[in-house]
Design a protein around this motif. Structure first.
Motif, PDB file in Angstrom:
ATOM      1  N   SER A  23       0.693  -1.063  -0.174  1.00  0.00           N
ATOM      2  CA  SER A  23       0.156   0.054  -0.129  1.00  0.00           C
ATOM      3  C   SER A  23       0.930   1.184  -0.062  1.00  0.00           C
ATOM      4  O   SER A  23       0.485   2.319  -0.744  1.00  0.00           O
ATOM      5  CB  SER A  23      -0.814   0.007   1.272  1.00  0.00           C
ATOM      6  N   ALA A  24       1.760   1.243   0.562  1.00  0.00           N
ATOM      7  CA  ALA A  24       2.933   2.269   0.787  1.00  0.00           C
ATOM      8  C   ALA A  24       3.525   2.564  -0.544  1.00  0.00           C
ATOM      9  O   ALA A  24       4.046   3.746  -0.988  1.00  0.00           O
ATOM     10  CB  ALA A  24       3.994   2.224   1.989  1.00  0.00           C
ATOM     11  N   LYS A  25       3.652   1.539  -1.449  1.00  0.00           N
ATOM     12  CA  LYS A  25       4.064   1.642  -2.641  1.00  0.00           C
ATOM     13  C   LYS A  25       2.881   2.101  -3.827  1.00  0.00           C
ATOM     14  O   LYS A  25       3.238   2.464  -4.867  1.00  0.00           O
ATOM     15  CB  LYS A  25       4.569   0.475  -3.437  1.00  0.00           C
ATOM     16  N   GLY A  26       1.819   2.404  -3.327  1.00  0.00           N
ATOM     17  CA  GLY A  26       0.755   2.705  -4.020  1.00  0.00           C
ATOM     18  C   GLY A  26      -0.254   1.795  -4.537  1.00  0.00           C
ATOM     19  O   GLY A  26      -0.972   2.285  -5.565  1.00  0.00           O
ATOM     20  N   TYR A  27      -0.084   0.620  -4.279  1.00  0.00           N
ATOM     21  CA  TYR A  27      -1.046  -0.384  -4.766  1.00  0.00           C
ATOM     22  C   TYR A  27      -2.211  -0.491  -3.928  1.00  0.00           C
ATOM     23  O   TYR A  27      -2.287  -0.107  -2.927  1.00  0.00           O
ATOM     24  CB  TYR A  27      -0.139  -1.872  -4.844  1.00  0.00           C
ATOM     25  N   GLN A  28      -3.341  -0.760  -4.589  1.00  0.00           N
ATOM     26  CA  GLN A  28      -4.637  -1.035  -3.820  1.00  0.00           C
ATOM     27  C   GLN A  28      -4.624  -2.369  -3.559  1.00  0.00           C
ATOM     28  O   GLN A  28      -4.563  -3.364  -4.200  1.00  0.00           O
ATOM     29  CB  GLN A  28      -5.940  -0.750  -4.819  1.00  0.00           C
ATOM     30  N   CYS A  29      -4.642  -2.689  -2.214  1.00  0.00           N
ATOM     31  CA  CYS A  29      -4.455  -3.994  -1.591  1.00  0.00           C
ATOM     32  C   CYS A  29      -5.819  -4.624  -0.704  1.00  0.00           C
ATOM     33  O   CYS A  29      -6.254  -3.663   0.089  1.00  0.00           O
ATOM     34  CB  CYS A  29      -3.295  -4.228  -0.454  1.00  0.00           C
ATOM     35  N   TRP A  30      -5.896  -5.697  -0.962  1.00  0.00           N
ATOM     36  CA  TRP A  30      -7.120  -6.392  -0.023  1.00  0.00           C
ATOM     37  C   TRP A  30      -6.277  -7.587   0.408  1.00  0.00           C
ATOM     38  O   TRP A  30      -5.462  -8.163   0.027  1.00  0.00           O
ATOM     39  CB  TRP A  30      -8.262  -6.828  -0.726  1.00  0.00           C
ATOM     40  N   THR A  31      -6.743  -8.098   1.743  1.00  0.00           N
ATOM     41  CA  THR A  31      -6.346  -9.172   2.531  1.00  0.00           C
ATOM     42  C   THR A  31      -7.561 -10.317   2.601  1.00  0.00           C
ATOM     43  O   THR A  31      -8.550  -9.824   3.220  1.00  0.00           O
ATOM     44  CB  THR A  31      -5.354  -8.790   3.776  1.00  0.00           C
ATOM     45  N   GLU A  32      -6.899 -11.440   2.903  1.00  0.00           N
ATOM     46  CA  GLU A  32      -7.870 -12.296   3.373  1.00  0.00           C
ATOM     47  C   GLU A  32      -7.126 -13.622   3.878  1.00  0.00           C
ATOM     48  O   GLU A  32      -5.881 -13.945   3.283  1.00  0.00           O
ATOM     49  CB  GLU A  32      -8.703 -12.915   1.959  1.00  0.00           C
ATOM     50  N   THR A  33      -7.520 -14.116   5.021  1.00  0.00           N
ATOM     51  CA  THR A  33      -6.714 -15.316   5.822  1.00  0.00           C
ATOM     52  C   THR A  33      -7.577 -16.430   5.572  1.00  0.00           C
ATOM     53  O   THR A  33      -6.999 -17.530   5.737  1.00  0.00           O
ATOM     54  CB  THR A  33      -6.998 -15.199   7.265  1.00  0.00           C
ATOM     55  N   ASP A  34      -8.704 -16.319   4.835  1.00  0.00           N
ATOM     56  CA  ASP A  34      -9.604 -17.783   4.449  1.00  0.00           C
ATOM     57  C   ASP A  34      -9.649 -17.975   2.840  1.00  0.00           C
ATOM     58  O   ASP A  34     -10.111 -17.046   2.425  1.00  0.00           O
ATOM     59  CB  ASP A  34     -11.086 -17.803   5.067  1.00  0.00           C
ATOM     60  N   PRO A  35      -8.770 -18.854   2.146  1.00  0.00           N
ATOM     61  CA  PRO A  35      -8.761 -19.129   0.954  1.00  0.00           C
ATOM     62  C   PRO A  35     -10.208 -19.052   0.259  1.00  0.00           C
ATOM     63  O   PRO A  35     -10.327 -18.557  -0.920  1.00  0.00           O
ATOM     64  CB  PRO A  35      -8.018 -19.963   0.723  1.00  0.00           C
TER      65      PRO A  35
END
Length: 189
Positions: A23-35
């Protein structure tokens, strides 16, 4: 930088560290711990890149790759794991993974993989755009002729442009062989 990234790992701290860094590099990120939930997020968010762990409960990273490619065929995927083996790396690449990172990895290693993925995606997009411009420039309407024999030639061009055959054009100087050759090439794979 722009680009959408989904990070999948059953370790909360791992996904948060990756998210924070990217995110600090400018990418839009989502996270998920359950595949399994991640597959729903893939459908909703249409990420450009999926970073996924190999070993997770419920579904492993190879299965995530296979299912993600069914949802978004041209999505890029990078797999990371602490359990790296040559056979899993080969299987991951065969199923469409772009890269494979061994845990623990540094922030610079992660950044390098993500940059390579987006450079590759940009090259593919540029290639598609150039191909489209070529097809527009050398489309069949650039070849002039209304006679029955020219209509037969147009039909033949359309058929042979789709084939993998080698083509030999013969004719007298000034009859348009080069234009026909360019049109066939521009409309082929």
């Amino acid at each position: 930088m722009d680009g959408k990234i989904l990070i999948i790992d059953d370790e909360v701290e791992a996904v948060e560290n990756c998210r924070r860094l990217l995110s600090a590099k400018g990418y839009q990120c989502w996270t998920e711990t359950d595949p399994i939930k991640a597959l729903l997020k893939i459908e909703m968010e249409c990420p450009d890149l999926i970073l996924t762990d190999l070993i997770m409960p419920g579904m492993d990273g190879i299965q995530v790759i296979r299912e993600a490619k069914k949802i978004i065929p041209d999505v890029s995927v990078a797999l990371f794991t602490a359990y790296a083996t040559v056979s899993t790396a080969v299987e991951a690449m065969r199923d469409g993974a772009f890269d494979y990172i061994q845990k623990p990895f540094s922030s610079s290693e992660l950044e390098a993989v993500v940059e390579r993925v987006f450079e590759h995606r940009n090259l593919l997009e540029h290639n598609r755009n150039l191909r489209s411009q070529l097809q527009a420039h050398f489309h069949f309407d650039k070849v002039i002729g209304e006679s029955d024999s020219m209509q037969e030639i147009f039909a033949l061009i359309q058929r042979v442009a789709k084939s993998q055959a080698n083509i030999l054009l013969c004719g007298e100087t000034g009859t348009g062989k080069e234009l026909i050759a360019r049109t066939i090439h521009a409309n082929s794979e």
